[in-house]
Design a protein around this motif. Structure first.
Motif, PDB file in Angstrom:
ATOM      1  N   PHE A   1       0.365   8.298 -12.860  1.00 58.03           N
ATOM      2  CA  PHE A   1       0.924   8.811 -14.117  1.00 58.03           C
ATOM      3  C   PHE A   1       1.654  10.125 -13.854  1.00 58.03           C
ATOM      4  N   GLY A   2       2.837  10.223 -14.455  1.00 58.93           N
ATOM      5  CA  GLY A   2       3.596  11.464 -14.356  1.00 58.93           C
ATOM      6  C   GLY A   2       4.363  11.703 -15.641  1.00 58.93           C
ATOM      7  N   PHE A   3       4.647  12.940 -15.906  1.00 63.75           N
ATOM      8  CA  PHE A   3       5.416  13.263 -17.109  1.00 63.75           C
ATOM      9  C   PHE A   3       6.308  14.454 -16.805  1.00 63.75           C
ATOM     10  N   GLY A   4       7.363  14.554 -17.571  1.00 67.44           N
ATOM     11  CA  GLY A   4       8.258  15.686 -17.367  1.00 67.44           C
ATOM     12  C   GLY A   4       9.149  15.896 -18.562  1.00 67.44           C
ATOM     13  N   ILE A   5       9.811  17.017 -18.567  1.00 65.60           N
ATOM     14  CA  ILE A   5      10.732  17.338 -19.644  1.00 65.60           C
ATOM     15  C   ILE A   5      11.964  17.995 -19.044  1.00 65.60           C
ATOM     16  N   GLN A   6      13.101  17.649 -19.614  1.00 64.65           N
ATOM     17  CA  GLN A   6      14.361  18.221 -19.144  1.00 64.65           C
ATOM     18  C   GLN A   6      15.163  18.699 -20.347  1.00 64.65           C
TER      19      GLN A   6
ATOM     20  N   GLY B   1      12.394  13.609 -22.579  1.00 62.78           N
ATOM     21  CA  GLY B   1      11.049  13.455 -22.027  1.00 62.78           C
ATOM     22  C   GLY B   1      10.992  12.232 -21.134  1.00 62.78           C
ATOM     23  N   MET B   2      10.163  12.295 -20.108  1.00 62.91           N
ATOM     24  CA  MET B   2      10.110  11.208 -19.138  1.00 62.91           C
ATOM     25  C   MET B   2       8.676  10.961 -18.707  1.00 62.91           C
ATOM     26  N   ILE B   3       8.321   9.705 -18.559  1.00 59.05           N
ATOM     27  CA  ILE B   3       7.019   9.379 -17.964  1.00 59.05           C
ATOM     28  C   ILE B   3       7.219   8.386 -16.821  1.00 59.05           C
ATOM     29  N   ARG B   4       6.350   8.492 -15.860  1.00 60.10           N
ATOM     30  CA  ARG B   4       6.272   7.510 -14.777  1.00 60.10           C
ATOM     31  C   ARG B   4       4.832   7.004 -14.772  1.00 60.10           C
ATOM     32  N   PHE B   5       4.701   5.714 -14.912  1.00 61.27           N
ATOM     33  CA  PHE B   5       3.386   5.188 -15.221  1.00 61.27           C
ATOM     34  C   PHE B   5       3.228   3.805 -14.637  1.00 61.27           C
ATOM     35  N   PHE B   6       2.012   3.540 -14.191  1.00 61.80           N
ATOM     36  CA  PHE B   6       1.689   2.186 -13.758  1.00 61.80           C
ATOM     37  C   PHE B   6       0.304   1.863 -14.292  1.00 61.80           C
TER      38      PHE B   6
ATOM     39  N   LEU C   1       0.828  -1.198   0.000  1.00 62.16           N
ATOM     40  CA  LEU C   1       0.000   0.000   0.000  1.00 62.16           C
ATOM     41  C   LEU C   1       0.862   1.247   0.000  1.00 62.16           C
ATOM     42  N   LEU C   2       2.011   1.102   0.598  1.00 56.47           N
ATOM     43  CA  LEU C   2       2.887   2.242   0.733  1.00 56.47           C
ATOM     44  C   LEU C   2       3.733   2.448  -0.515  1.00 56.47           C
ATOM     45  N   SER C   3       3.668   1.596  -1.434  1.00 57.00           N
ATOM     46  CA  SER C   3       4.366   1.826  -2.693  1.00 57.00           C
ATOM     47  C   SER C   3       3.330   1.888  -3.788  1.00 57.00           C
ATOM     48  N   VAL C   4       3.417   2.897  -4.576  1.00 55.87           N
ATOM     49  CA  VAL C   4       2.318   3.145  -5.496  1.00 55.87           C
ATOM     50  C   VAL C   4       2.203   2.098  -6.576  1.00 55.87           C
TER      51      VAL C   4
ATOM     52  N   ILE D   1       8.797   3.241  -8.253  1.00 51.67           N
ATOM     53  CA  ILE D   1       8.534   4.164  -9.363  1.00 51.67           C
ATOM     54  C   ILE D   1       8.997   3.548 -10.690  1.00 51.67           C
ATOM     55  N   PRO D   2       8.070   3.060 -11.492  1.00 52.55           N
ATOM     56  CA  PRO D   2       8.435   2.624 -12.848  1.00 52.55           C
ATOM     57  C   PRO D   2       8.640   3.867 -13.723  1.00 52.55           C
ATOM     58  N   GLU D   3       9.678   3.863 -14.519  1.00 49.78           N
ATOM     59  CA  GLU D   3      10.012   5.082 -15.267  1.00 49.78           C
ATOM     60  C   GLU D   3      10.530   4.740 -16.649  1.00 49.78           C
TER      61      GLU D   3
END
Lengths: 259, 326
Positions: B200-205, B181-186, B18-21, B168-170
């Motif tokens: 779901f997460g996304f980002g750009i660097q 570009g990066m996504i974190r998704f399950f 539960l404590l890990s998404v 965190i899967p990435e």
């Protein structure tokens, strides 16, 4: 091959680096509320003092119930009920009270309680091991400790004429530890001053002073036939004193004293 | 909290998943059990009880956003892997004590006719947090004039630990005009009656060295946003503006940086009101306390990237991960 050798060399170093980071890393701030109680109110201070007055009355009351024992160290067990069914709540008072009878006043020798020469009585709660007089509530959660009090009072002179009610003048004896009341989430200290006590009656006249900064409460016991005591609450600040009435049968504040 | 619920011992919710998404395996059972516990307490209690979890998850979501600051200009790269972030909470966060002003009426179980009816008092809510003692129940105590007039047991902790982890899967793709570009998704997972887990997460660097090639070290700037929903019960968003620096040696990249970040969490559930006997909708919103962080870490560059890092802000967060790619 060299690459693998390097891996096995560097990987432990990396893991050690990670371990060091967790050990020397910064600590987290607390994010969870761990608050102090709301400040005690004037009425709250009066309620604390009122409960204290009730407990003093209870402790003095057990003198008449001691029986023929010279030293009384057994548990005190009293209960009283407030409210009407189904909303009644019963409170239990218990603890151990020590009684030290002496002839010739505070500096005299120990005496049997019924000796005609016995003229001094010290009532106290034991320090080692610590014993308090506790107030419990059985409502919903049996054994729920609401508060406790430490008494160290002298009855001097202590009168016990044959065939008549026992009586005396009660004062805090000034010995350590300081007499205190820990009730709910607040606590304070108190002093008993020249309270006239007569077996089977309410205490009084006399006063009980209770201090729980910034409040100072003076409880005035009116007399042996008065069920209620008057209280005046003052503060360190220049505010008008507030007055309250406490029912000595329950320790609760009342608008007017019950008949 | 405005009620004195009759509380039963909460189901053991000590499922670390539960404590890990990523919530692999037994997550649905754990999440439902936690919800069952919360349904026995009001919003003030739940807010304090969940505080270390909410704050830690908010921080974990935007942890380990880079393991190197090197981003090529035109050579396409990709990575996929798994990271673990864990917040090490303060010992003080394993328990709580808070006070709530209340009016003594039917809402707190004081009937008309009671001597205290209509008076002002306060509730003391205290006990273990979700990350606290699993053998001790909390308490809700009603005071009037500083005198306790009613006390009830509430709920115990779920997992007795100071570590709040998150898996965190990435995946990322870089080397496009200096951007990465990066996504974190399950994948969405059904959590019983709770609803679906959405992560779901996304980002750009951007690699600053593509603009200023003479910089002696690699530099990136980036933005990342992450959301985590557990049905309608728990909705959390976190974002980070970050600046990363790194220097690579033969096999190891040392990196560090700073970030400005924020998080916000909404909690909704039905409180089983023992007085009315009907469910009462409860909702509250919590902003994350962490608004900045400093990072230091090291990455082993051996085809796979293995990294460890530490983050210092209002909360201390540690992370490790393994990334594959070219």
């Amino acid at each position: 091959m060299k690459r693998m050798t390097n891996l096995w060399l560097v990987l432990p170093l990396l893991l050690a680096f990670g371990g060091i980071l967790t050990q020397v890393g910064c600590s987290s701030d607390s994010t969870t509320p761990n608050d102090n109680p709301p400040a005690l109110t004037s009425q709250g201070a009066a309620q604390q003092a009122g409960q204290l007055a009730y407990l003093l009355d209870t402790v003095l009351g057990i003198i008449g119930d001691v029986g023929a024992k010279d030293v009384y160290t057994e548990p005190v067990n009293y209960s009283y009920t407030i409210g009407t069914p189904p909303d009644e709540v019963t409170y239990y008072v218990n603890g151990a009270v020590m009684m030290d009878y002496r002839c010739g006043g505070v500096a005299g020798d120990p005496c049997p309680r019924d000796s005609t020469e016995t003229n001094f009585l010290r009532i106290y709660t034991a320090v080692d091991p610590p014993q308090n007089i506790s107030l419990y509530q059985d409502d919903i959660d049996p054994g729920n400790l609401l508060g406790y009090v430490t008494f160290n009072v002298d009855v001097d002179p202590y009168n016990h004429p044959s065939g008549s009610p026992k009586s005396g003048t009660v004062n805090t004896n000034g010995l350590d530890p300081t007499d205190f009341l820990n009730y709910g989430i607040y606590n304070g200290t108190f002093e008993v001053i020249d309270v006239q006590w007569r077996e089977g009656s309410y205490p009084g006249p006399g006063t009980l002073e209770y201090t729980a900064p910034p409040y100072f409460v003076v409880v005035t016991f009116v007399g042996p036939a008065e069920r209620c005591a008057n209280m005046v609450v003052t503060t360190d600040e220049e505010t008008e004193p507030e007055t309250y009435i406490v029912d000595l049968d329950t320790g609760l504040l009342v608008e007017t004293c019950p008949e | 909290m405005k009620r004195f619920p009759k509380v039963t011992k909460p189901c053991c919710v000590g499922v670390i998943a539960l404590l890990s998404v990523c919530l692999v395996g037994s997550g649905p059972v754990a999440a439902e059990s936690l919800l069952e516990s919360l349904q026995q307490v009001g919003p003030e209690y739940a807010n304090a009880y969940l505080s270390p979890l909410i704050q830690s998850w908010g921080v974990n979501q935007v942890t380990a956003l880079y393991t190197t600051a090197a981003i090529g200009k035109s050579k396409l790269t990709w990575e996929i892997g798994l990271k673990v972030a864990a917040t090490h909470i303060s010992e003080d966060d394993q328990s709580f004590r808070t006070f709530v002003p209340v009016t003594l009426d039917e809402g707190v179980g004081i009937p008309p006719g009671d001597p205290n009816y209509g008076r002002e008092g306060f509730l003391e809510l205290a006990g273990p947090t979700v990350m606290g003692d699993t053998d001790t129940d909390g308490t809700a105590t009603l005071y009037v004039d500083g005198v306790p007039i009613r006390r009830e047991s509430t709920i115990s902790g779920v997992v007795n630990t100071r570590w709040v982890p998150m898996v965190i899967p990435e995946a990322s793709i870089g080397g496009i005009a200096g951007f990465k570009g990066m996504i974190r998704f399950f994948p969405s997972v059904k959590l019983g009656d709770l609803g679906k887990l959405k992560y779901f997460g996304f980002g750009i660097q951007y690699g600053v060295n593509n603009l200023i090639p003479t910089l002696p070290i690699d530099v990136l700037v980036g933005y990342f946003r992450q959301s985590l929903d557990l049905g309608s019960f728990y909705e959390s968003d976190a974002s980070s503006f970050h600046l990363g620096l790194s220097k690579r040696t033969t096999m190891v990249t040392i990196y560090g940086g700073g970030a400005l970040e924020s998080s916000n969490t909404k909690v909704k559930y039905n409180f089983d009101d023992p007085i009315s006997g009907t469910p009462v909708p409860i909702s509250f919103e919590v902003d994350g306390v962490q608004d900045y962080r400093l990072t230091i870490g090291a990455t082993l560059e051996m085809g796979v990237r293995i990294n460890v890092e530490a983050n210092a802000g209002k909360l201390a967060v540690y992370s490790a991960g393994v990334m594959f790619g070219f």
